[in-house]
Design a protein around this motif. Sequence first.
Motif, short mmCIF file in Angstrom:
data_model
loop_
_atom_site.label_atom_id
_atom_site.label_comp_id
_atom_site.label_asym_id
_atom_site.label_seq_id
_atom_site.Cartn_x
_atom_site.Cartn_y
_atom_site.Cartn_z
N TYR A 177 0.57 12.84 -6.87
CA TYR A 177 1.88 12.20 -6.99
C TYR A 177 2.96 13.28 -6.92
N LEU A 178 4.20 12.82 -6.72
CA LEU A 178 5.38 13.67 -6.79
C LEU A 178 6.18 13.30 -8.03
N LEU A 179 6.88 14.28 -8.58
CA LEU A 179 7.80 14.04 -9.68
C LEU A 179 9.21 14.33 -9.20
N ARG A 180 10.10 13.39 -9.44
CA ARG A 180 11.51 13.63 -9.19
C ARG A 180 12.27 13.30 -10.46
N TYR A 181 13.33 14.06 -10.71
CA TYR A 181 14.06 13.89 -11.97
C TYR A 181 15.55 14.01 -11.72
N SER A 182 16.33 13.49 -12.67
CA SER A 182 17.79 13.50 -12.55
C SER A 182 18.40 13.67 -13.93
N ARG A 183 19.50 14.40 -13.97
CA ARG A 183 20.22 14.55 -15.23
C ARG A 183 21.41 13.61 -15.33
N ASP A 184 21.83 13.03 -14.19
CA ASP A 184 23.00 12.14 -14.21
C ASP A 184 22.75 10.80 -13.54
N GLY A 185 21.56 10.56 -13.02
CA GLY A 185 21.26 9.31 -12.33
C GLY A 185 21.77 9.26 -10.91
N VAL A 186 22.40 10.33 -10.44
CA VAL A 186 22.94 10.37 -9.08
C VAL A 186 22.16 11.37 -8.22
N LYS A 187 22.09 12.60 -8.70
CA LYS A 187 21.38 13.65 -7.96
C LYS A 187 19.93 13.69 -8.42
N TRP A 188 19.00 13.55 -7.47
CA TRP A 188 17.58 13.57 -7.78
C TRP A 188 16.96 14.85 -7.23
N PRO B 75 3.52 7.92 -6.49
CA PRO B 75 2.10 8.09 -6.17
C PRO B 75 1.91 8.38 -4.68
N LEU B 76 0.95 9.25 -4.36
CA LEU B 76 0.64 9.62 -2.99
C LEU B 76 -0.80 9.27 -2.67
N ALA B 77 -1.10 9.23 -1.38
CA ALA B 77 -2.46 8.97 -0.93
C ALA B 77 -2.67 9.68 0.39
N ASP B 78 -3.90 10.14 0.63
CA ASP B 78 -4.18 10.80 1.89
C ASP B 78 -4.39 9.81 3.03
N ARG B 79 -4.37 8.54 2.71
CA ARG B 79 -4.44 7.48 3.70
C ARG B 79 -3.75 6.25 3.11
N ALA C 261 0.83 -1.19 0.00
CA ALA C 261 0.00 0.00 0.00
C ALA C 261 0.87 1.25 0.00
N VAL C 262 0.33 2.31 -0.57
CA VAL C 262 1.05 3.58 -0.64
C VAL C 262 0.68 4.43 0.58
N PHE C 263 1.68 4.98 1.22
CA PHE C 263 1.47 5.83 2.38
C PHE C 263 1.45 7.29 1.94
N PRO C 264 0.96 8.17 2.79
CA PRO C 264 0.94 9.60 2.43
C PRO C 264 2.31 10.17 2.12
N SER C 265 3.38 9.61 2.74
CA SER C 265 4.71 10.16 2.50
C SER C 265 5.24 9.80 1.12
N GLY C 266 4.88 8.66 0.57
CA GLY C 266 5.28 8.28 -0.78
C GLY C 266 6.70 7.78 -0.88
N SER C 267 6.91 6.44 -1.00
CA SER C 267 8.24 5.88 -1.16
C SER C 267 8.32 4.95 -2.37
N GLU C 268 7.20 4.52 -2.90
CA GLU C 268 7.18 3.69 -4.11
C GLU C 268 7.24 4.59 -5.34
N TYR C 269 7.95 4.11 -6.38
CA TYR C 269 8.07 4.96 -7.56
C TYR C 269 8.14 4.13 -8.83
N LEU C 270 7.74 4.75 -9.94
CA LEU C 270 7.89 4.22 -11.29
C LEU C 270 8.89 5.12 -12.01
#
Length: 871
Positions: A109-120, A159-163, A69-78
């Motif tokens: 959801y949140l978006l995170r991105y990287s230009r070098d695969g190291v710094k997100w 992905p995020l969820a309020d619960r 399950a997805v928590f409000p903090s969001g740790s799973e990603y695609l």
Amino acid sequence: NGDSFLESLLCVCVCVSLFPSCRYALGMEDGTIPDSDITASSAWSDSTEAKHGRLSTGEGDGAWCPAGAVFPSGSEYLQVDLHTLHFLSLVGTQGRHADGHGQEFARSYLLRYSRDGVKWITWKDRWGQEVVSGNENTYDVVLKDLGPPIVARMVRFYPLADRVMSVCLRVELYGCVWNDGLKAYTAPVGHVMHLSGMPVYLNDSTYDGSIEQGMQFGGLGQLCDGVLGGDDFIQTKELRVWPGYDYLGWSREALGQGSVDIEFHFEKTRIFHTMQVHSNNRHTQGVRVFSKVECLFKPSILQPWSSPALTMPVPLEDLKDPSSRPISLPLGGRPAQILRCKFFFADRWLLISEISFFSDFINFLLTHTLSSSSSPPSPWPDFAAVTPRAGLPVAKDDSSNTAILIGCLVGIILLLLAVIAVILWRQYWKKILGKAQGSLSSDELRVHLSVPSDNVVINNTHSYSSRYQRIHTFPDDRDREGEGEYQEPSALLRPRDHRDSFPPTQEEPPPYPGSPPYPSLSPPVSPPLPPSVPHYAEADIVSLQGVSGNNTYAVPALTSSSPGADAAPLPELPRQCLIFKEKLGEGQFGEVHLCEIENPQDLPNLEFPFNVRKGRPLLVAVKILRPDASKNARNDFLKEVKILSRLKDPNIIRLLGVCVSSDPLCMVTEYMECGDLNQYLSHRVLLDKTGPSHNTPTISYPALISMASQIASGMKFLSSLNFVHRDLATRNCGERPIKIADFGMSRNLYAGDYYRIQGRAVLPIRWMAWECILMGKFTTASDVWAFGVTLWEMLSVCQEQPYSNLTDEQVIDNAGEFFRDHGRQVYLSKPAVCPQGLYELMLSCWNRDCKLRPSFAHIHSFLTEDAMNMV
């Protein structure tokens, strides 16, 4: 002339029209992006793994669904890897429909991105909001405009969820290839203009890099977002933003110099023809375009800057119209990977909205070889032979193409041979390990450094808890994490021609003929500890790489609630006040110099914690980062400055000031004027052992305990901040008063105290806890172990190395005996003048179980209250 005008006009039209039309689907839905480039943190099943997270497709069970399950903090990603930099202007998301059977979708959801695969980097909209609104049902596609747009190679959807709830996701990315190749620019932060009492904020509000000491570096922002500011810089093209949003601007008075220096970093070497700068020219309000530009070119990171600079004047008499305009600057077809340009003020303010480049990618090394082989050396290779100008026919050089083709074929063949060699090597070791797993008993096992990968591999048939059944990589000069990745241990890797190195027992013969028996020590009995002994947990720490190229501290990430996180910034010291005396040491990324400040009283902003007599110079140690150090090393240096500024304790070397306004970056620390503790003690004898001596300086037992108490006090302060030193020893302690430092690894005097792994990492293994050697696990508890060794050094007045009767390899083997805990581990013997109670404190510091080692608070209390009564 007309041709150059048309060329400039065409470039302007391309720059203006590129970004609004850069909204092409990049290949999630149509399969252009292969399955191998779509990964995820987890998947609920094979039918919902990452490759099924494609927009508007129904393969598998209809979407990517994480395992839990997805928590409000969001740790799973695609995650989607585009392999090259892309300009992303739009994203689309969708839930899991599965022909009406799906019930899962992500509301945000949140978006995170990287230009070098190291710094997100976490994407934020123009108002600083990170959370993106998602879907309301399982079937509709929701498109989100990215304002500001993203320049990235890799993108992650969280992905995020309020619960706590189950979610599934399908995505698409929209944009185009980032042909400019610009991956970062460095510039001063923008200033605030006040017009009739109204503030106009001219900052780079979408910059995604770092900001330190008034400079922004390592990122991209509004200078390349495709938005051109209007004639009136107060008016903006975006709704609900502040005045001045479209421009990045600087005040000549606030900047304190006549030019704005901007540095541009590109992915690869390119040939630069033109730079387009869109600037405001509202001279009625003190804003004008720049009067001239001076640019330096660096063909590659390792090459020097070009000389002299290319100077491009701007005729201001032709710019009387107050309209904003693009200024086209010819760069002459010069090659560069890094450009440094000075934009000179023509009035009180300089406002720039956009900077773009007209350039071609080229293999600089190949071009330099081709041009230099047929012409005399020159500062710049003749690129006209290989870079055609528009509209001019160019003869094709068949021999050059043949050489390129042959080179490519040879490279491919060598790559295939390397892959085959790796596969055969893995299969060979798999067979060896399988045999070792089945044939070796636990009593025959030894722990060694793994030659192929610098890993320590442990094979143990007993069922220890999972906390010990792990394998870690050794920390080395390039390590940025406090610990390696845990894996299950495999079989033993034994280097060739290595002999067992522990005392023979009745059950087994001596390791090799003629080998002397090593002294056997009975396993210690841990002394009773107070009930308040803490449980040492591994902190969420970051390795701090010192200027000497070695990991010196491991520290927690700074947060607003961290102790000392709000410490005042360190003063900027004028470089001319530092008078060079001698070089103390050097490392991979910099040097440590002894310098002198002649009149420290003339520097009221200098932070020094002691009074200096008037007229007496102040000796300081200066860490200098080499100008050609990598960007990561530069970031680490600034991070070290920020963190070390928090260490204000009487028994910790103080950071006094910095020089970071220009290269090379410097930090100024206290200097151990009386030398380090190792040198001080090694030239003395114990008063209790020899009695008074007129020839050799002496030191008393109470004086040693007082020094040890000061070290414990400093370490107690570090542990209270959750800092891990990782190299505590007498060589890293200053004498009179005792101050803990970190210069030991950068001094050739102590090269013998460090063990080098495969010519790269250097480790103080004789001071390291067994879990540090075997698993790379550094905690406050491992610092306690090192303190026990340091205390042993002091009571032995530094007359010999710890475990001086063991080789480095035998010390590593001894760590393996601690791991196996069969009673064969070797401990440091009790020094001649050491009460039994104090030796038991040392033994408790070397307890196999890190949770049973005493805290520094307990050690400090013991040394200040009890140790003096044991003489």
